[in-house]
Design an enzyme around this catalytic site. Structure first.
Site: not given
Ligand code: FAD
Ligand code: SIN
Length: 523
Positions: A15, A42, A46-48, A114, A221, A242, A289, A350, A374, A385
């Site tokens: 994001a 991020t 895994q899935g996509g 999925e 946070d 999950h 899920r 998850h 997120e 979701r």
């Molecule tokens: P994140 O990628 O979590 O990044 C958060 C950022 O904020 C980090 O850089 C962190 O350092 C920073 N941050 C946080 N707090 C602070 C602070 N106080 N000060 C400074 N920096 C801060 N979703 C899908 O759609 N498909 C998938 O296949 C999928 N697989 C997943 C597998 C796993 C194991 C997990 C855990 C999640 C998965 N998800 C999936 C969910 C998805 O990955 C996340 O919802 C998404 O990547 C979140 O992106 P984001 O940019 O919001 O946050």
């Molecule tokens: C997964 O690969 O099962 C995670 C996919 C997701 O969280 O959307």
């Protein structure tokens, strides 16, 4: 130190980076990230990412699947907008340098399926899609001359009129964001970042629970900061568990076994090797899920066992090794050959469906403060979701927020009268052990009383225990200098409080919120 930037981004996941790349041509961008830039949920995806790319699928089907998974409480207009925008955002990711697998090395994307999806529509990069997305976006951001990425900078609080000495309540009209205070984790100095526009992209809060697939940085946070700033939050009772994390109790975070494996034919089995999903849903192992996680939870309770199995052997050795190389290698490293053995699994916290309430432009209730990914709540997910809609939501809302921020940034002045952080307090030697212990206590309370299945009594217990933890931690906070662990603990406590509060207010079982006391009231 004091800094002034046009666009301040907190978070360097999908994001934050997507937003930064879009606004960078229009001003100076500073990205604060509390760990290494690549660390966040991020990179573990895994899935996509779900999108309708070909005529064999349709927007209507993806919209329908999202609404069904969301259990009837998604914002339909948001769902339609997000899903129709998806192909454009995917093409942009590819332009930034992200590689998705193609069929037979040709042009056509190879698509996975999925739980809850009626079609194969998940773009992926083997079973490590997130790592590829993070790599591509981070490299593009690092190349951009207007983007400054500052690692190990922990955002503590967003700056509002409160910091100018005004009384701010949730009823105060026109709360404004002027930037953030951030702790430099290397020097322990608290800096003032003034910004015209601020985006929170701080990810999830999985560490509220003792078993989670999310990395240690996911401590809610952004949500806690907006709570303290009296902004609007929503839907936090909908924590997604999950169904299939690898059962390996010593390991934190829990390693994920992607749902795409079930999409490829893997099935859930009990400890006797018998399938059980037919008792719960006609979509079997590919039901949404919330349903699958509850079914596993029930089977575990009935049998008194702390894990069940995912049987992937039917997928075939070649497909397993080539299509799921990360999972294959990980399981092998702990003695499980997934081509021959069943995989021990259990549910894990998850994904947080709720968060900072934002409008279609990703703007929060606080002026000049946006949220994406997120930490935000857009209305897309409703009560639950749909798999792989999270990465999609992040890129769609990063785009919308960027378009809105670019339009307004020219008219917003810096608030130069903002004072620096008051860093008074003592260094308390006992602090670290107290923080670690309290965090464990909190995570156990949330897992045991506010997990997959809830009840009024369990929520009340959690609330009472949390109260004590809250008071002890606030006392510590008032006496000591601020550190990252202490700040994270306060944020986890705030998020737990909000989850419990919203869970108690939700008086029907819907989506991920399931209470034994509300079973009769299901409509
Ligand atoms: P994140 O990628 O979590 O990044 C958060 C950022 O904020 C980090 O850089 C962190 O350092 C920073 N941050 C946080 N707090 C602070 C602070 N106080 N000060 C400074 N920096 C801060 N979703 C899908 O759609 N498909 C998938 O296949 C999928 N697989 C997943 C597998 C796993 C194991 C997990 C855990 C999640 C998965 N998800 C999936 C969910 C998805 O990955 C996340 O919802 C998404 O990547 C979140 O992106 P984001 O940019 O919001 O946050
Ligand atoms: C997964 O690969 O099962 C995670 C996919 C997701 O969280 O959307």
């Amino acid at each position: 130190m004091r800094y002034e930037v046009d666009f301040l981004v907190v978070g360097s996941g999908i994001a934050g980076l997507s937003f930064a790349l879009k606004v960078a041509p229009y001003g100076k961008v500073c990205i604060l990230t509390k760990g290494d830039a690549a660390e966040g949920s991020t990179r573990y995806a895994q899935g996509g990412i779900a999108a309708v790319m070909y005529d064999s699928d349709s927007f209507d089907k993806h919209i329908h699947d999202t609404l069904v998974a969301g259990d009837g409480i998604c914002d339909r207009e948001v769902v339609e907008m997000t899903i129709r925008e998806a192909p454009d955002r995917i093409r942009e990711l590819v332009q930034y340098g992200v590689n998705f697998d193609r069929e037979g090395g040709g042009d056509r994307f190879d698509l996975h399926r999925e739980g809850g999806h009626s079609e194969f529509r998940i773009l992926h990069h083997k079973d490590n899609t997130g790592e590829e997305i993070e790599r591509g976006l981070l490299e593009a951001a690092r190349r951009h001359p207007n983007i400054d990425i500052k690692e190990r900078q922990f955002a503590i609080d967003i700056i509002t009129q409160h910091h100018l000495g005004q009384r701010v309540t949730k009823h105060t009209p026109g709360i404004e964001c002027y930037g953030v205070y951030a702790l430099d984790c290397d020097t322990n100095r608290i800096d003032t970042y003034l910004a015209k526009v601020t985006l929170l992209a701080t990810g999830g809060m999985g560490n509220v629970y003792s078993t989670t697939t999310t990395p240690v940085i996911s401590t809610g946070d952004g949500v806690a900061m907006v709570h303290r700033a009296r902004g609007v939050l929503s839907d936090l009772e909908f924590m997604q568990f999950h169904p299939t994390s690898l059962y390996n109790p010593a390991e934190k975070p829990a390693f994920l076994i992607t749902e795409a494996m079930r999409g490829a034919g893997a099935v859930l089995k009990d400890r006797n090797g018998k399938e059980f999903m037919q008792k719960y849903d006609e979509r079997l192992s590919l039901a949404p899920r919330d349903i699958v996680a509850r079914a596993i939870d029930n089977e575990m309770k009935l049998s008194g066992k702390d894990y069940l199995y995912l049987d992937a052997r039917g997928i075939g050795k070649k497909h397993l090794i080539e299509g799921f190389p990360t999972i294959y290698a990980k399981c092998l490293s702990i003695g499980i050959d997934i081509t021959r053995d069943m995989i021990p699994i259990r549910p894990a916290a998850h994904y947080q469906c709720g968060g900072i309430k934002v409008d279609r432009n990703g703007e929060s209730s606080i002026k000049h403060l946006y949220a994406a990914g997120e930490c935000s709540c857009t209305g897309l997910h409703g009560g639950n979701r749909l798999a792989s809609n999270s990465l999609l939501e992040a890129v769609v809302y990063a785009h919308n927020a960027a378009m809105s921020a670019i339009e307004t940034v020219g008219d917003i002045p810096f608030k130069s009268e903002v004072p620096d952080w008051n860093a008074e307090g003592m260094v308390l030697n006992e602090e670290m052990v107290l923080i670690t212990q309290t965090k464990h206590e909190l995570q156990e309370i949330m897992w045991n009383y506010v997990g997959i299945v809830r009840s009024d009594l369990r929520l009340q217990r959690a609330f009472d225990r949390l109260n004590l933890i809250f008071r002890e931690t606030e006392d510590l906070y008032n006496r000591s200098v601020l550190t990252e662990p202490l700040s994270e603990l306060r944020n986890l406590i705030a998020c737990s409080y909000l989850i419990i509060k919203m869970a108690r207010a939700r008086r029907e079982n819907v989506g991920l919120h399931y209470s034994l006391d509300l079973i009769e009231k299901k409509v």
